[in-house]
Design an enzyme around this catalytic site. Structure first.
Site, PDB file in Angstrom:
ATOM      1  CB  ALA A  26      13.685  -2.525  78.293  1.00 31.92           C
ATOM      2  CG  HIS A  53      12.997  -5.953  69.045  1.00 30.10           C
ATOM      3  ND1 HIS A  53      14.461  -5.893  69.550  1.00 30.10           N
ATOM      4  CD2 HIS A  53      12.447  -5.250  70.232  1.00 30.10           C
ATOM      5  CE1 HIS A  53      14.636  -5.310  70.766  1.00 30.10           C
ATOM      6  NE2 HIS A  53      13.430  -4.675  71.264  1.00 30.10           N
TER       7      HIS A  53
END
Length: 537
Positions: free
Chosen positions: A98, A467
């Site tokens: 992103a 993540h």
């Protein structure tokens, strides 16, 4: 397996880099600049800007499931305690990320006991963070859309108005839709096109505005002579001559999918494993199990992190609501010292994600959550069948924390399959799931809509995370980690790990910049080719 290497035989490459994501691309460029012959092996395909999906429903372009002929940029890997989202393709996670480039600030990361005694990490990594920011052209987002107003209101509702800020992002905001010569590297980089503000960054940027690795590190690495091989999944790394790497390495790769075709073998003096935290853990575990790298530390698979992350959502019931943004993530709320919240939007293209979400539940037990969801989901599904604007009216929220929560990876069912086990637990008090429910509820109230939760979290207590970190972490010795402070694998010569699997602690923010900075630091310790004579038997 015969790994002998006749004395004096030439290697295919001086260095082979496994993977092409953040750590891999940094490694490839810096090694090529030092005068080495560098090869890069990536299991995914190479994408031109026009190849990316316009909508998530274009599965062949978006999802990675090669056994079904899907060769897109997003891999979903379900585990017992987490559902991992990972990038695939030349450029790795940068294709689907992103664009958000935060530098961690908390001592929970820099002073974590796993590596605190090895260096003053805040000072040592500082110049490498600067380099990575410069390479990605990072700057604060400068717009103000309805979703930014929502985040500002959410900060107030969470009693942290001072925690609101625009995110640092890596996007070229030149004249919209206009292509210009390279604006970043004095003409050495590719031409770039100004962002058209569609907000579909996480589908892959079709316009050339996203500062992904093929626009910076990988582009420059190939100009410096690195050779990138796509559609090749590395399945084995083994020292030549039965040694510990002093004679070099043999790397075996094949086309991804069920068909055992397209097998290739490469030799190299040295190897960087940088297949992303998920891919690196899978590869190293397989090499240790089959005896290719038997001396890998038994700490492999320990201290696996998810950024203590949860991704709730809220959707508006107003058919005219529009929460699209210029970029995927534009605003953040820092809630106290350890929690960070971002908005995530997909423009008009993320409607398929509605099927991965359902009404938020409040029950504390798994059976209770199942019951609540089964009662509420039919109505939600009926609305979806006639809803063409879900992606426009919905905001996802990434809730990240730098708390010392960890998992471990162990052998699971099936060939090469790993499974998660619970390890370090969070301290008492509010959990990430508690924060996620609170964020979704408050946001839904502001949006005049409903809070949502991922089905993986509700039904399986396996929250989504983009993540995934750790598993081959930095440590003082092989009893405490897999690699040393310069990312060299304990027990082997010329074998490094330079990706998210090396990160020893939750960073509490989007980790892309951290991975790059750590890889830059590791590469700074590799001598130039003319200073590095070939290893002697």
């Amino acid at each position: 397996m015969d790994n002998s290497q006749p004395a004096g035989q030439n290697f295919d490459f001086d260095w082979l880099v496994v993977g092409s994501g953040f750590g891999a691309a940094v490694s490839a460029l810096r090694l090529a600049e030092k005068g080495y012959r560098v090869g890069v092996l990536e299991q995914g395909r190479r994408f031109d800007d026009s190849d990316f999906a316009e909508r998530a429903t274009q599965l062949r372009k978006y999802l990675w499931l090669p056994a079904l002929g899907l060769h897109g940029i997003l891999r979903l890997a379900p585990y017992r305690h987490a559902t991992v989202l990972a990038g695939v393709g030349v450029g790795g996670g940068s294709l689907v990320y992103a664009n958000t480039m935060y530098q961690p600030d908390s001592d929970e990361f820099y002073r974590h006991p796993q590596w605190d005694d090895l260096a003053d990490w805040r000072t040592e990594l500082a110049p490498h963070f600067d380099t990575a920011r410069r390479m990605f052209g990072v700057h604060p987002y400068a717009g103000d859309r309805p979703v930014d107003d929502l985040m500002r209101q959410l900060a107030t509702d969470l009693e942290a108005p001072e925690g609101y800020r625009h995110t640092p992002i890596a996007v070229y905001f030149g004249p919209a839709g206009q292509t210009v010569p390279d604006p970043y590297f004095e003409g050495a980089g590719p031409a770039r096109t100004g962002c058209v503000r569609c907000g579909q960054c996480m589908l892959g940027c079709r316009f050339g505005a996203k500062n992904s690795l093929p626009k910076n590190y990988l582009w420059l690495a190939e100009k410096a002579g690195a050779r990138v091989h796509s559609d090749l999944k590395v399945v084995d790394v083994a020292p030549l001559g039965g040694g510990s790497g002093e004679f070099g390495y043999r790397v075996r790769a094949r086309r991804p999918g069920f068909a055992r075709r397209g097998c290739r073998t490469f030799t190299a003096r040295a190897v960087v494993i940088a297949a992303g935290a998920l891919g690196t853990n899978e590869l190293l575990a397989a090499c240790k199990r089959r005896g290719s790298l038997p001396d890998l530390s038994d700490r492999l698979g320990e201290m696996v992190r998810t950024n203590d992350e949860s991704i709730p959502a809220a959707t508006s019931d107003d058919p005219g609501a529009d929460y699209r943004s210029d970029a995927a993530i534009t605003s953040s709320v820092f809630l106290g010292a350890h929690t960070h919240i971002t908005n995530n939007t997909y423009g008009d293209g993320g409607g398929l994600l509605a099927l991965t979400y359902g009404p938020a539940t409040t029950a504390g037990t798994t059976s209770g959550r199942w019951g609540q969801l089964l009662r509420a989901y039919p109505g939600y599904l009926r609305r979806l069948l006639t809803d063409r604007q879900w992606s426009r009216r919905t905001v996802l929220f990434t809730v990240m924390r730098d708390t010392d929560v960890s998992l471990r990876l162990r052998r699971g069912f099936g060939p090469g399959r790993l499974q998660t086990e619970a390890a370090g637990s969070a301290p008492g008090g509010e959990t990430a799931a508690d924060v996620a429910r609170r964020v979704a509820t408050l946001a839904a109230r502001r949006m005049k809509g409903r809070p949502l939760a991922s089905l993986a979290d509700t039904l399986g207590s396996a929250p989504m995370t983009a993540h995934f970190l750790g598993g081959a972490v930095v440590g003082a010795d092989r009893d405490h980690g897999v690699i040393d402070r310069h990312h060299r694998v304990f027990g082997y010569t010329g074998l490094l790990v330079c990706d998210g699997s090396a990160v020893p602690a939750n960073v509490g923010v989007n980790p892309s910049l951290t991975i790059c900075a750590m890889a830059e630091a590791a590469m700074s310790q590799v001598p130039a080719a003319h200073e590095d004579p070939a290893p002697q038997p």
